[in-house]
Write a protein that holds these residues in place. Structure first.
Motif, PDB file in Angstrom:
ATOM      1  N   TYR A   1       0.840  -1.211   0.000  1.00 33.74           N
ATOM      2  CA  TYR A   1       0.000   0.000   0.000  1.00 33.74           C
ATOM      3  C   TYR A   1       0.873   1.258   0.000  1.00 33.74           C
ATOM      4  O   TYR A   1       0.641   2.206  -0.760  1.00 33.74           O
ATOM      5  N   LEU A   2       1.895   1.243   0.863  1.00 32.59           N
ATOM      6  CA  LEU A   2       2.782   2.411   0.954  1.00 32.59           C
ATOM      7  C   LEU A   2       3.550   2.610  -0.343  1.00 32.59           C
ATOM      8  O   LEU A   2       3.702   3.745  -0.816  1.00 32.59           O
ATOM      9  N   LEU A   3       4.015   1.512  -0.934  1.00 33.41           N
ATOM     10  CA  LEU A   3       4.756   1.622  -2.188  1.00 33.41           C
ATOM     11  C   LEU A   3       3.879   2.189  -3.293  1.00 33.41           C
ATOM     12  O   LEU A   3       4.323   3.014  -4.095  1.00 33.41           O
ATOM     13  N   ASP A   4       2.632   1.752  -3.336  1.00 30.91           N
ATOM     14  CA  ASP A   4       1.712   2.223  -4.374  1.00 30.91           C
ATOM     15  C   ASP A   4       1.549   3.740  -4.304  1.00 30.91           C
ATOM     16  O   ASP A   4       1.567   4.437  -5.323  1.00 30.91           O
ATOM     17  N   ARG A   5       1.404   4.255  -3.081  1.00 32.18           N
ATOM     18  CA  ARG A   5       1.227   5.696  -2.920  1.00 32.18           C
ATOM     19  C   ARG A   5       2.550   6.447  -3.138  1.00 32.18           C
ATOM     20  O   ARG A   5       2.601   7.461  -3.812  1.00 32.18           O
ATOM     21  N   CYS A   6       3.615   5.935  -2.556  1.00 33.02           N
ATOM     22  CA  CYS A   6       4.895   6.651  -2.618  1.00 33.02           C
ATOM     23  C   CYS A   6       5.550   6.545  -3.995  1.00 33.02           C
ATOM     24  O   CYS A   6       6.273   7.441  -4.424  1.00 33.02           O
ATOM     25  N   GLY A   7       5.295   5.414  -4.684  1.00 29.27           N
ATOM     26  CA  GLY A   7       5.853   5.278  -6.025  1.00 29.27           C
ATOM     27  C   GLY A   7       5.346   6.367  -6.946  1.00 29.27           C
ATOM     28  O   GLY A   7       6.093   6.933  -7.752  1.00 29.27           O
ATOM     29  N   PHE A   8       4.058   6.686  -6.828  1.00 31.11           N
ATOM     30  CA  PHE A   8       3.475   7.757  -7.635  1.00 31.11           C
ATOM     31  C   PHE A   8       4.124   9.102  -7.313  1.00 31.11           C
ATOM     32  O   PHE A   8       4.455   9.881  -8.214  1.00 31.11           O
ATOM     33  N   VAL A   9       4.335   9.349  -6.011  1.00 31.45           N
ATOM     34  CA  VAL A   9       4.962  10.610  -5.604  1.00 31.45           C
ATOM     35  C   VAL A   9       6.369  10.711  -6.172  1.00 31.45           C
ATOM     36  O   VAL A   9       6.783  11.751  -6.703  1.00 31.45           O
ATOM     37  N   LEU A  10       7.137   9.614  -6.097  1.00 30.97           N
ATOM     38  CA  LEU A  10       8.501   9.639  -6.615  1.00 30.97           C
ATOM     39  C   LEU A  10       8.519   9.859  -8.129  1.00 30.97           C
ATOM     40  O   LEU A  10       9.379  10.566  -8.656  1.00 30.97           O
TER      41      LEU A  10
ATOM     42  N   GLU B   1       6.332  11.558  -9.830  1.00 30.10           N
ATOM     43  CA  GLU B   1       6.033  12.969 -10.066  1.00 30.10           C
ATOM     44  C   GLU B   1       7.241  13.846  -9.743  1.00 30.10           C
ATOM     45  O   GLU B   1       7.524  14.819 -10.445  1.00 30.10           O
ATOM     46  N   VAL B   2       7.944  13.494  -8.654  1.00 32.96           N
ATOM     47  CA  VAL B   2       9.151  14.245  -8.302  1.00 32.96           C
ATOM     48  C   VAL B   2      10.188  14.114  -9.408  1.00 32.96           C
ATOM     49  O   VAL B   2      10.825  15.094  -9.806  1.00 32.96           O
ATOM     50  N   GLN B   3      10.360  12.907  -9.937  1.00 38.29           N
ATOM     51  CA  GLN B   3      11.321  12.682 -11.014  1.00 38.29           C
ATOM     52  C   GLN B   3      10.928  13.458 -12.265  1.00 38.29           C
ATOM     53  O   GLN B   3      11.771  14.052 -12.946  1.00 38.29           O
ATOM     54  N   LYS B   4       9.635  13.462 -12.591  1.00 35.08           N
ATOM     55  CA  LYS B   4       9.157  14.216 -13.743  1.00 35.08           C
ATOM     56  C   LYS B   4       9.433  15.706 -13.567  1.00 35.08           C
ATOM     57  O   LYS B   4       9.851  16.387 -14.502  1.00 35.08           O
ATOM     58  N   ALA B   5       9.169  16.211 -12.354  1.00 36.09           N
ATOM     59  CA  ALA B   5       9.422  17.628 -12.086  1.00 36.09           C
ATOM     60  C   ALA B   5      10.905  17.948 -12.208  1.00 36.09           C
ATOM     61  O   ALA B   5      11.294  18.969 -12.799  1.00 36.09           O
ATOM     62  N   TYR B   6      11.734  17.053 -11.662  1.00 38.25           N
ATOM     63  CA  TYR B   6      13.192  17.244 -11.750  1.00 38.25           C
ATOM     64  C   TYR B   6      13.642  17.255 -13.206  1.00 38.25           C
ATOM     65  O   TYR B   6      14.384  18.146 -13.644  1.00 38.25           O
TER      66      TYR B   6
END
Length: 294
Positions: free
Chosen positions: A66-75, A77-82
């Protein structure tokens, strides 16, 4: 707590991706013991088990998945922004926002900007004319062309040239008014003034300096309008020597009081808010500087 969690999220993702602490540690560039210790601390802080571990396999628990599913999306998006920011800094395309006085465009920069547009068609230009100086620390511009020397020290400045104006009149005007012999003679002639310089003309010839308080017959915010009325014989005006030279050679203008300069000596500077410029802005700056190189 949240900051510690954010620091550990990449570790969680890498272990889940590799299904191995040793492979994840190698990919992350840290020791296996360090990685294992940080994951255990993360589990302790959250009060949940994130991985099932045995000698051969590492598998996510339901909470870990569950945590990976949520945090993977955040990472992601962070990578895309970077990546977007890095690409924005490196690609020779996009928008360059430029600010200047109108008369700088008419008299100095028209060809420079047209040449830049021809050379870099993927770079867009947004040109704003301002009749007053802008503060590049807060203004929404990438670069500004600024006249004068009062520039905030924190800004990055590149001097392009120094402007020194001289007095000119049309032969049409001199048919009606006698040639002036001294600066005071200008009081008897109609004068055309650039609004931002006003009606006080400081004149100097090296040994003397006087200020002529002229009563403008015509007052404009544009150098080009001053020049148009000057050529039409409507008055005397101060004009940059290089701008007047073609008309002077053609006999359309005559320089008055040739031993005197207009006194409004000032620099034209290219100003930026930072040294860290996107590629498109760096290309624009380099192009402009090359046009004004000695």
């Amino acid at each position: 707590m949240v900051q510690d969690f954010l620091n550990d999220v990449p570790l969680l993702v890498e272990v889940a991706r590799q299904k191995s602490f040793s492979k994840a540690a190698e990919a992350l560039g840290i020791g296996v013991s360090t990685l294992s210790r940080r994951i255990k601390l993360l589990e302790k802080r959250m009060g949940v088990l994130l991985f099932y571990r045995d000698t051969r396999n590492v598998e996510l628990t339901d909470n870990g998945a569950y945590l990976l599913d949520r945090c993977g999306f955040v990472l992601e998006e962070v990578q895309k922004a970077y990546d977007s920011v890095v690409l924005n800094m490196q690609k020779p395309s996009g928008l360059v926002r430029v600010c200047m006085f109108l008369d700088l465009y008419d008299g100095l920069l028209k060809k420079v900007l047209l040449d830049f547009a021809a050379r870099w068609p993927d770079i867009s230009l947004e040109l704003t004319f301002q009749d007053h100086p802008v503060d590049m620390r807060t203004a929404p511009f990438d670069v500004a062309f600024v006249t004068g020397n009062a520039i905030a020290p924190a800004l990055v400045t590149r001097k392009l040239l120094t402007i020194e104006p001289f007095l000119y009149a049309s032969p049409l005007l001199l048919e009606r008014y006698p040639m002036p012999r001294e600066p005071d003679d200008l009081h008897r002639m109609p004068c055309i003034v650039l609004q931002r310089f006003g009606g006080r003309w400081p004149m100097h010839n090296g040994s003397r300096q006087v200020t002529v308080d002229v009563v403008p017959r015509y007052s404009f915010s544009s150098v080009e309008m001053c020049r148009d009325f000057l050529l039409a014989g409507h008055g005397v005006a101060l004009l940059r020597k290089e701008r007047a030279r073609p008309d002077e050679k053609a006999g359309r203008l005559v320089r008055l009081l040739p031993d005197w300069s207009g006194g409004f000596v000032h620099d034209v500077n290219l100003v930026m808010g930072s040294r860290q410029l996107p590629m498109r802005v760096r290309l624009f700056v380099d192009h402009v500087l090359a046009q004004f190189a000695p």
